[in-house]
Design a protein around this motif. Sequence first.
Motif, PDB file in Angstrom:
ATOM      1  N   PHE A  72       7.728  61.749  38.471  1.00  0.00           N
ATOM      2  CA  PHE A  72       6.660  62.155  39.381  1.00  0.00           C
ATOM      3  C   PHE A  72       5.829  60.946  39.838  1.00  0.00           C
ATOM      4  N   GLY A  73       5.611  60.837  41.139  1.00  0.00           N
ATOM      5  CA  GLY A  73       4.690  59.827  41.661  1.00  0.00           C
ATOM      6  C   GLY A  73       5.258  58.423  41.732  1.00  0.00           C
ATOM      7  N   VAL A  74       6.566  58.263  41.517  1.00  0.00           N
ATOM      8  CA  VAL A  74       7.137  56.912  41.466  1.00  0.00           C
ATOM      9  C   VAL A  74       7.421  56.358  42.865  1.00  0.00           C
ATOM     10  N   GLY A  75       7.501  57.247  43.871  1.00  0.00           N
ATOM     11  CA  GLY A  75       7.716  56.777  45.241  1.00  0.00           C
ATOM     12  C   GLY A  75       8.987  57.285  45.908  1.00  0.00           C
ATOM     13  N   VAL A 125       7.057  48.488  43.351  1.00  0.00           N
ATOM     14  CA  VAL A 125       5.911  47.606  43.100  1.00  0.00           C
ATOM     15  C   VAL A 125       4.666  48.132  43.813  1.00  0.00           C
ATOM     16  N   PHE A 126       3.709  48.566  43.023  1.00  0.00           N
ATOM     17  CA  PHE A 126       2.400  49.000  43.527  1.00  0.00           C
ATOM     18  C   PHE A 126       1.465  47.781  43.470  1.00  0.00           C
ATOM     19  N   PRO A 127       0.321  47.836  44.175  1.00  0.00           N
ATOM     20  CA  PRO A 127      -0.558  46.654  44.203  1.00  0.00           C
ATOM     21  C   PRO A 127      -0.945  46.150  42.810  1.00  0.00           C
ATOM     22  N   THR A 138       3.246  67.584  44.693  1.00  0.00           N
ATOM     23  CA  THR A 138       4.362  67.218  43.836  1.00  0.00           C
ATOM     24  C   THR A 138       5.640  67.819  44.397  1.00  0.00           C
ATOM     25  N   THR A 139       6.706  67.028  44.399  1.00  0.00           N
ATOM     26  CA  THR A 139       7.948  67.560  44.927  1.00  0.00           C
ATOM     27  C   THR A 139       8.497  68.604  43.968  1.00  0.00           C
ATOM     28  N   VAL A 140       8.821  69.765  44.471  1.00  0.00           N
ATOM     29  CA  VAL A 140       9.389  70.770  43.586  1.00  0.00           C
ATOM     30  C   VAL A 140      10.879  70.948  43.804  1.00  0.00           C
TER      31      VAL A 140
HETATM   32  N1  LIG Z   1       0.734  50.924  47.397  1.00  0.00           N
HETATM   33  C1  LIG Z   1       1.852  51.624  47.235  1.00  0.00           C
HETATM   34  N2  LIG Z   1       1.762  52.958  47.091  1.00  0.00           N
HETATM   35  C2  LIG Z   1       2.913  53.641  46.945  1.00  0.00           C
HETATM   36  C3  LIG Z   1       4.187  53.011  46.939  1.00  0.00           C
HETATM   37  N3  LIG Z   1       5.137  53.973  46.767  1.00  0.00           N
HETATM   38  C4  LIG Z   1       4.477  55.136  46.674  1.00  0.00           C
HETATM   39  N4  LIG Z   1       3.136  54.952  46.787  1.00  0.00           N
HETATM   40  C5  LIG Z   1       2.101  55.978  46.720  1.00  0.00           C
HETATM   41  O1  LIG Z   1       2.253  56.615  45.452  1.00  0.00           O
HETATM   42  C6  LIG Z   1       2.067  58.015  45.586  1.00  0.00           C
HETATM   43  C7  LIG Z   1       3.283  58.750  45.071  1.00  0.00           C
HETATM   44  O2  LIG Z   1       4.403  58.499  45.918  1.00  0.00           O
HETATM   45  P1  LIG Z   1       5.473  59.623  46.266  1.00  0.00           P
HETATM   46  O3  LIG Z   1       6.429  58.995  47.212  1.00  0.00           O
HETATM   47  O4  LIG Z   1       4.828  60.891  46.696  1.00  0.00           O
HETATM   48  O5  LIG Z   1       6.144  59.841  44.838  1.00  0.00           O
HETATM   49  P2  LIG Z   1       7.268  60.897  44.372  1.00  0.00           P
HETATM   50  O6  LIG Z   1       6.567  61.923  43.533  1.00  0.00           O
HETATM   51  O7  LIG Z   1       8.226  60.092  43.553  1.00  0.00           O
HETATM   52  O8  LIG Z   1       7.906  61.483  45.595  1.00  0.00           O
HETATM   53  C8  LIG Z   1       1.772  58.279  47.064  1.00  0.00           C
HETATM   54  O9  LIG Z   1       0.374  58.387  47.218  1.00  0.00           O
HETATM   55  C9  LIG Z   1       2.321  57.056  47.758  1.00  0.00           C
HETATM   56  O10 LIG Z   1       1.630  56.770  48.962  1.00  0.00           O
HETATM   57  C10 LIG Z   1       4.241  51.582  47.094  1.00  0.00           C
HETATM   58  O11 LIG Z   1       5.312  50.948  47.106  1.00  0.00           O
HETATM   59  N5  LIG Z   1       3.037  50.946  47.254  1.00  0.00           N
END
Ligand SMILES: Nc1nc2c(ncn2[C@@H]2O[C@H](COP(=O)(O)OP(=O)(O)O)[C@@H](O)[C@H]2O)c(=O)[nH]1
Length: 209
Positions: free
Chosen positions: A36-39, A152-154, A78-80
């Motif tokens: 969850f939330g990984v991108g 990579v997040f900030p 959240t993706t379901v």
């Molecule tokens: N700064 C930054 N934020 C990111 C990155 N990837 C995802 N996010 C943020 O992290 C949160 C979760 O990403 P999401 O794609 O919805 O995750 P998922 O649950 O794996 O689909 C969102 O608010 C995105 O905008 C990234 O590479 N850099």
Amino acid sequence: MASVVSDHRGADRDEADRYVSPTVRQSVKILVSGPFGVGKTSLIDSVSEIVPLRTEEQMTRQSLGVDSLMGVERKTSTTVALDFGRITLGGDIVLYLYGTPGQRRFWDHWAGLAEGAIGALVLVDTRRLEESFEVFDQMELSDTPFAVAVNVFPDTPDIPLDQVVVALDLPTDTPMTSCRALDKESSIQALITLVEHAMGSARLAGAQR
Ligand SMILES: Nc1nc2c(ncn2[C@@H]2O[C@H](COP(=O)(O)OP(=O)(O)O)[C@@H](O)[C@H]2O)c(=O)[nH]1
Ligand SMILES: [Mg+2]
């Protein structure tokens, strides 16, 4: 209730890309997995030529404690089920991308989703590596080839990729890369790492038959 959400970048996508190019000679199915939330949704959104299809559900009080928000406090959905997108590489190969949640409670869907997939790109967040363990348990059970991309997040700490391999207890020959899921070129490079690995594995399996 789960819903299909429209895409805010829809207008930016090129009309000409709506149809698969006649130069395409091969189409492959790819999974994009991770906790969850990984991108996952972000990566598919940044690379897809078509408006991605996504089924998501708003975070509710019921999901508190189920989907951790640590590190992604601004996330509200959240993706379901799945994300779906499409990208053409080098003009002749089209990737159909299926974003699949890695949480254990979605494992029942895995077999169906993995059917016909040449490989999986598993995204990890090194700020919360332990949340990837369930996904790699699933990868171990499945025989789907996979590559790993550190998103990579900030504030992501700068950890060498070989240390990530050790921390996740992955096979030492696991293809590893890093990416920024919000960046198209970087996300495409991560997909190429997987495709090269998966196609190499497929050729090897063919040669051994
Ligand atoms: N700064 C930054 N934020 C990111 C990155 N990837 C995802 N996010 C943020 O992290 C949160 C979760 O990403 P999401 O794609 O919805 O995750 P998922 O649950 O794996 O689909 C969102 O608010 C995105 O905008 C990234 O590479 N850099
Ligand atoms: Mg998602």
